[in-house]
Design an enzyme around this catalytic site. Sequence first.
Site, PDB file in Angstrom:
ATOM      1  N   LYS A 267     -85.916 -50.413-117.806  1.00 45.98           N
ATOM      2  CA  LYS A 267     -84.943 -49.450-118.329  1.00 45.98           C
ATOM      3  C   LYS A 267     -84.404 -48.588-117.193  1.00 45.98           C
ATOM      4  CE  LYS A 267     -84.782 -45.376-121.387  1.00 45.98           C
ATOM      5  NZ  LYS A 267     -85.592 -44.521-122.295  1.00 45.98           N
ATOM      6  N   ASP A 272     -80.869 -38.861-119.230  1.00 49.22           N
ATOM      7  CA  ASP A 272     -80.836 -39.000-120.684  1.00 49.22           C
ATOM      8  C   ASP A 272     -80.746 -37.638-121.354  1.00 49.22           C
ATOM      9  OD1 ASP A 272     -80.990 -39.864-123.280  1.00 49.22           O
ATOM     10  OD2 ASP A 272     -83.151 -40.237-123.237  1.00 49.22           O
ATOM     11  N   LYS A 279     -81.057 -33.820-126.919  1.00 49.76           N
ATOM     12  CA  LYS A 279     -82.428 -33.358-126.798  1.00 49.76           C
ATOM     13  C   LYS A 279     -82.469 -31.820-126.717  1.00 49.76           C
ATOM     14  CE  LYS A 279     -83.968 -37.369-124.083  1.00 49.76           C
ATOM     15  NZ  LYS A 279     -85.046 -37.849-124.967  1.00 49.76           N
ATOM     16  N   ASP A 290     -85.882 -41.194-116.551  1.00 51.69           N
ATOM     17  CA  ASP A 290     -85.755 -42.204-117.599  1.00 51.69           C
ATOM     18  C   ASP A 290     -85.392 -43.580-117.041  1.00 51.69           C
ATOM     19  OD1 ASP A 290     -86.250 -42.495-120.280  1.00 51.69           O
ATOM     20  OD2 ASP A 290     -84.176 -42.218-120.898  1.00 51.69           O
ATOM     21  N   ASP A 349     -80.334 -40.977-129.260  1.00 49.12           N
ATOM     22  CA  ASP A 349     -81.412 -40.730-128.303  1.00 49.12           C
ATOM     23  C   ASP A 349     -82.397 -41.889-128.248  1.00 49.12           C
ATOM     24  OD1 ASP A 349     -82.769 -39.344-126.344  1.00 49.12           O
ATOM     25  OD2 ASP A 349     -84.011 -38.233-127.768  1.00 49.12           O
ATOM     26  N   GLU A 351     -81.706 -44.787-127.054  1.00 43.80           N
ATOM     27  CA  GLU A 351     -80.766 -45.611-126.296  1.00 43.80           C
ATOM     28  C   GLU A 351     -81.443 -46.630-125.408  1.00 43.80           C
ATOM     29  OE1 GLU A 351     -82.443 -43.505-123.198  1.00 43.80           O
ATOM     30  OE2 GLU A 351     -81.863 -42.733-125.148  1.00 43.80           O
ATOM     31  N   ARG A 353     -83.893 -48.715-125.912  1.00 48.81           N
ATOM     32  CA  ARG A 353     -84.086 -50.015-126.551  1.00 48.81           C
ATOM     33  C   ARG A 353     -82.768 -50.780-126.658  1.00 48.81           C
ATOM     34  NH1 ARG A 353     -86.477 -47.087-131.721  1.00 48.81           N
ATOM     35  NH2 ARG A 353     -87.094 -45.755-129.968  1.00 48.81           N
TER      36      ARG A 353
END
Length: 484
Positions: A267, A272, A279, A290, A349, A351, A353
Amino acid sequence: MHSPYAVPGLLTTRAEAHELDVDAVVIPVAQDAAADLTARYAASVGPALASAIERGEFRGAPTEVLTVQAPSQGWRASRVLFVGGGPRRDISSERFRRMAVTAAHAARTQRLARTAWIDAEPGTLSPVERAEAVAESFVVANFDNGVHKSRHDDAFFLRQVVFATANDVEPATRTGLQIGEAINGARVLINEPGNYLTPAVMAEKAAALAAVPGITAEILDEKAIAALNMGLLLGVARGSAEPPRVLVLTYEPAHAPTDKVLGLVGKGITFDTGGISIKPSDGMERMKDDMAGGASVVAALRSIAQQQLPIRAMAIVPMAENMPGGKALKPGDILTGASGLTVEVNNTDAEGRLILGDGLWYARQRGATHLIDVATLTGAIVVALGKITTGLFGTPQPWVDHIRVAADRAGEKLWQLPLFDDYKTQLKSDIADMLNSPGRPAGSVTAAMFLKEFAGEGPWAHLDIAGTAWAEDGKPWQAKGATG
C-alpha cells in the site's frame, strides 16, 4: 541535510575480547549463565560483573545494559558493555536482535564508534543466525530521525563493528548488513512528510532504493494507470492535485525456476486524510506513514536481489494521496476495478483496500503465482493486537504457515486471524458487487476478505501492519518512528 543512517564497516575475527582494538566490547549475557561468564573473565572484568549482580544493578534481564571500564592492563578497549537476554531458553531470534540493537544504541549514546561483539552463544541460535542478526541490528541501530533539523550536525554513528567468533560467518554478516540497510532505506521513506513524498516522488525514490543488480523498474503514470482500467486507484487519487503512480519492480534471475513467481504488493498512500470521511485532526500528522507497506515490499525485493536468491519475484506498489478535494471520491460512489468488480464506497477512509485491489489484480496479470500484500490497513487490527503484533491472513494454510516460520526466523511477531466465509456476507452491497467498508465488527477480517476477492487463484497472504509500522515511543531496541 545529513544522512539519516550509516552502514558501519564489519569485520570478523577469532581474537579474544582483550585483544580487540576497539572503543568498546559487547558481551551478551544469558541470565542463567552470568556466573559462568563471571568465571570466564575472573581476572579482568569478572569482578565488576559479579559486583553489579550482587548489588542488583545488573541481573542479565532482557535488554539490560551494564557498562564497566575495561582494565588498563591487558585490554585494548576502554569499556565493556554487558547486555542481558533473560534465561537462555528464552533468547529467540527476536530477543537476540533486541539485545544487539540495545547494545548498539548504548554504544552510540556513549559515542563509542568502534564496537566489538563477542559471540558468547546465548540462546539457541546457530552461529550463522547470530552473525546475521548482529550485523543487521547494528545497522538498524545506526539510524537518526532528525534528518530535517537545520541544527543537527552532531548526529553520531557507529563506524565499525567487529564480530569476534570462532566460526566462519562472513557471508552471514554481509547478508545482515544488506538486510539492515534495506530496513533503514524503508524507514527513510516512511519518515518523510507528505509534502516531501508525493506519489510521483515516492515512485522515484522507491525505484532508487531498489536500484541494485538484478532489479528492473517501471513507473506507471496516470495515463498508463487509466489504460489498465484501474478505477479503484484512480477513484482514490482524484481528490488530490498529486497524480497517482504504480511502481513495478521485477527480479528474474536466470537460474530461478519459471513456474513460481512471488508477488509483493504494498500500500502506497503517501498521505491519508481519510478523504470526505475525514479523520480526526488529533494524530493525523502520522498518516504520512500510510505508505509503509509499499516501502517495505520495495526494501524486501532489494534484499532478495542482493542475496541473489534463486526465485523470481516482483513488487507492485500503487501510490496515491487520499484528499478531500472538490473532485474527491464521495460516500455512496461506485468504482469499477481493473478486475471488473464494482465497489460501493461507503467510507472514503477505507481507501487502502481499494488501491490494493487493483494492485493485487495487476500482480496476477504480471505472472505472480504467490502473493503477499503488506499494508497499514485497519485501525481494527490495532484494537485486536495492539502495537506489538502484525495481523496475518491468507490461504491456503501451508502458505500461511510458511510465512509464519519465516517471521519467527526474522524476529517478527505475527498472529493469524480467520477468513471464514461467513464474514463475506458483511461485504454485500445492494447496488454493487461489494461494499468497501462494512462497519466496525471484525473490521480487520472484513478488510482482508475484501482483498481476497482481488487476489485471484493461488496462494495469497495479507499482512496488516497498522499497529507495527510505527513506534509511538522509543525503546532500548527501537527508536521512535518508522520501524521498517
